[in-house]
Design a protein around this motif. Structure first.
Motif, short mmCIF file in Angstrom:
data_model
loop_
_atom_site.label_atom_id
_atom_site.label_comp_id
_atom_site.label_asym_id
_atom_site.label_seq_id
_atom_site.Cartn_x
_atom_site.Cartn_y
_atom_site.Cartn_z
N THR A 120 1.83 2.53 3.43
CA THR A 120 2.88 1.69 4.02
C THR A 120 4.24 2.10 3.47
O THR A 120 5.22 2.23 4.22
CB THR A 120 2.62 0.21 3.74
OG1 THR A 120 1.35 -0.17 4.28
CG2 THR A 120 3.70 -0.67 4.35
N ASP A 167 1.38 -6.13 5.31
CA ASP A 167 0.95 -5.64 4.00
C ASP A 167 1.38 -6.59 2.89
O ASP A 167 0.59 -6.94 2.00
CB ASP A 167 1.52 -4.24 3.77
CG ASP A 167 0.70 -3.45 2.76
OD1 ASP A 167 -0.10 -4.07 2.04
OD2 ASP A 167 0.87 -2.22 2.67
N ASP A 192 0.83 -1.20 0.00
CA ASP A 192 0.00 0.00 0.00
C ASP A 192 0.87 1.26 0.00
O ASP A 192 1.99 1.28 0.55
CB ASP A 192 -0.89 -0.02 1.24
CG ASP A 192 -1.87 1.14 1.27
OD1 ASP A 192 -2.84 1.10 0.50
OD2 ASP A 192 -1.63 2.07 2.05
#
Length: 516
Positions: A464, A509, A461
Motif C-alpha cells: 500500500t 488498510d 502494508d
C-alpha cells in the motif's frame, strides 16, 4: 433382528458459540470438519461445526438423572443400559455427543443398539415404533436434553429445553442377499408405515406407499438388495444380516451426517434467534454458502452421485429451497443478496472471534473513516475525498489528483495521530507526503529479509505504501500551474483514477489496523 438407531435433537440457542466457557465446562470441544469434508465440499463452501464430546462430568450428571438404568451408580462414559422398551424388549445407548454450528444451532446426537426377537424369522415392525422418537424413551430424551442444556452450563434447564427430533434406523433383517427382494416386497407397506409413524400399516393406502417409494427410487437403484427411505421425520435403512457387503460403504453414517447438515440449514434459515439481526454480515455470508448447497448440489456435494441424490432428497423433504426463497423475499428491495456478505476464506471456523471480526469489518465499511479521531481532520478528509470523486466525474482531472493527494496526506496523518496520541503533534503536522508514508510504513522502499532483518512495526502494508508513494508523490506539483507545466506530466484520467484508488486502498488498510 439387529437395529442400529440414531436420534437427533435440534435446537437454536441464542448467543451460543464454541469459544464460550459455558460450552467447555461439560464438553471437550474441537472442530469437526469431517461432517462436510467427507462429501468433498469445496473449502469455500464448508460450514464446520464444533464437536461437543461429553466430559466425565457430563456423564456423571446424566447417569444420575437417567431413569431405567440397571444400576444407579454414576458413569463417566457410555454405554448406558440395558434400557427397557414398552414391548419388554431392551436397548443400550452406545454414544452421546453434540454438534455446535454457527448461529447457535445445536444438534444433540444419541446412538443406540437393540437386538429384537422375530416371529418365525419375520420382523415385527410394530415393535420398532417406540424407537422412532426420543420423546417416548425417557433415557434418550434425558440425554438429548442434557446435551442441549449443558451446552449452556444450565444444569437445571433440561426440562425447559425445546427441540425438534429426527431418527435414523438401520435394520439388519434375518435373511441373506437372495432373500431380500421377497422380504422387501412382502413388508413394503409395514416399512412405509414405520417411516411415517402411522400406527397401523393397513391404514396407509397404496397410493401413499407408492408415493413414498417413488420419491426415494433414485436412492435405491445401485443397491437392489437393500432399501433406503428418507423423509422429513426420519431415515430407514434395511439390509440383510448375513453374507452381504453394501456397495455404499458406511451408508447410514453418511446419510445421518447429511441429515444433520440439512437440519442446520433449516434452523439457520428460519432464524429463530434473530442471528441475522445481531450479525448481519456473518449471517449473510453463511446463507450464501447454504444457497450454494441447496441450489448447486452437483458442485458442493461432489463426493459421489449417491451422496448428492441423498442430499437432494433431504433438501426436498425439509423444503430448504422454499426456506431460502422466504429469506430472500425478506430482503429490502434495494439490497442484493450478496450486498452485506463477505467471502469466508480458508479455515475461518478456527478463528475464535470470527463473528466479531466480520462485524467490525462491516462497521468499517459503514464508516470507513471511523479511525479518524480529530473532528476537524475528519472533515478535511471527507470533503477532499468527496471532491476528488466529483472532479473525476466532471473531467477536472488536475483537481481530482490534488483533492485525492490532500485526502491521502490527511489519512496518513490521522493514522499517526491515532497510533501516537502522546507524540508531538506539531512535528507530525509538518511532515510532507513522503515523510508521512515513511512514518506509517518504515523502510517501505527497502526489501527486508525476514530471517535476517528486523521488520519494523507498520501502520499500513508495504505494498500500500509503495502504491501511494509512486502514484501520488507529485500531487502538490499540480497545485501550482508553473510546476505542473514544467513537470511535463499532464494530469489525465488515468492518473486521477489511480490517485483515487490509492486513497481508497489506504483508507481500507488503515482501518484494518497495524500490520505485524
Amino acid at each position: 433382528m439387529i437395529v442400529e438407531v440414531q436420534w437427533l435433537g435440534v435446537a437454536a440457542i441464542e448467543s451460543l458459540s464454541w469459544p464460550d466457557a459455558r460450552v467447555r465446562k461439560y464438553f471437550n470441544v474441537k472442530p469437526h470438519p469431517k461432517v462436510s469434508e467427507q462429501f468433498n465440499v469445496p473449502i469455500r463452501d464448508r460450514i464446520v461445526p464444533y464437536l461437543l464430546n461429553p466430559a466425565d462430568g457430563f456423564h456423571r450428571l446424566l447417569s444420575r438423572s437417567m431413569d431405567g438404568l440397571s444400576s444407579s451408580r454414576e458413569r463417566t462414559r457410555p454405554p448406558y443400559g440395558p434400557l427397557s422398551l414398552d414391548n419388554s424388549e431392551s436397548f443400550i445407548i452406545t454414544s452421546v455427543s453434540g454438534e455446535l454450528f454457527p448461529g447457535g444451532v445445536v444438534v444433540a446426537r444419541v446412538r443406540g443398539r437393540a437386538e429384537l426377537t422375530t416371529c418365525e424369522g419375520k420382523p415385527n415392525y410394530s415393535d420398532l415404533r417406540a424407537l422412532r422418537t426420543p420423546r417416548k424413551l425417557p433415557a434418550v430424551d434425558a440425554a438429548i436434553r442434557a446435551v442441549l442444556a449443558l451446552a449452556q452450563a444450565d444444569r437445571g434447564g433440561e426440562l425447559s429445553v425445546s427441540y425438534e427430533d429426527y431418527f435414523s434406523l438401520s435394520l439388519q433383517v434375518p435373511t441373506d442377499q437372495s432373500g431380500m427382494p421377497g422380504l422387501l416386497a412382502r413388508d413394503r407397506q409395514s416399512i412405509a408405515s414405520l417411516l411415517t409413524g402411522v400406527p397401523e400399516s393397513a391404514k396407509l393406502g397404496e397410493r401413499v406407499v407408492d408415493k413414498i417409494y417413488e420419491e426415494n427410487s433414485s436412492l435405491n437403484e445401485k443397491a437392489p438388495s437393500e432399501l433406503l427411505l428418507v423423509n422429513s421425520q426420519g431415515i430407514i435403512h434395511v439390509l440383510p444380516k448375513w453374507n452381504y457387503r453394501s456397495p455404499h460403504y458406511g451408508r447410514l453414517a453418511k446419510v445421518s451426517d447429511l441429515a444433520i447438515l440439512a437440519h442446520f440449514a433449516r434452523l439457520f434459515l428460519r432464524d429463530d434467534t434473530n442471528f441475522s439481526m445481531e450479525s448481519p454480515k456473518f449471517s449473510a455470508s453463511l446463507r450464501g454458502i447454504l444457497a450454494r448447497w441447496i441450489e448447486a448440489p452437483s458442485l458442493t456435494m461432489a463426493s459421489s452421485f449417491a451422496n448428492r441424490l441423498t442430499w437432494e432428497r433431504l433438501s426436498e423433504s425439509f423444503h430448504l429451497r422454499a426456506s431460502l426463497m422466504h429469506w430472500r423475499s425478506g430482503l429490502p428491495a434495494e439490497q442484493g443478496v450478496g450486498s452485506v456478505s463477505v467471502r469466508l476464506d480458508g479455515e475461518w471456523w478456527l478463528i475464535p472471534d470470527v463473528e466479531q471480526r466480520i462485524g467490525e469489518q462491516r462497521a468499517a465499511e459503514l464508516d470507513p473513516l471511523g479511525f479518524v479521531g480529530n473532528p476537524q481532520l475528519r472533515e478535511f478528509i471527507e470533503k477532499d475525498r468527496d471532491e476528488a470523486s466529483r472532479c473525476l466525474a466532471s473531467r477536472n482531472y488536475r483537481a481530482a489528483v490534488v483533492m485525492a493527494g490532500a485526502a491521502i496526506e490527511g489519512t496518513l496523518l490521522a493514522a499517526l495521530l491515532a497510533d501516537q496520541p502522546s507524540a508531538d503533534h506539531g512535528s507530525l503536522l509538518k511532515k510532507n507526503l513522503s515523510q508521512l508514508i515513511e512514518a506509517c510504513c518504515p523502510k517501505f522502499n527497502q526489501q527486508l529479509d525476514r530471517n535476517k532483518d528486523t521488520v519494523p512495526r507498520r501502520l499500513i502494508d508495504q505494498e500500500t505504501a509503495k502504491f501511494v508513494h509512486f502514484t501520488c508523490r507529485p500531487w502538490r506539483n499540480y497545485v501550482h500551474p508553473g510546476l505542473s507545466v514544467r513537470s511535463g506530466q499532464p494530469a489525465n484520467a488515468d492518473l486521477a483514477k489511480a490517485c483515487i484508488s490509492a486513497l481508497e486502498l489506504l483508507i481500507q488498510d488503515v482501518g484494518r489496523g497495524p500490520t505485524p
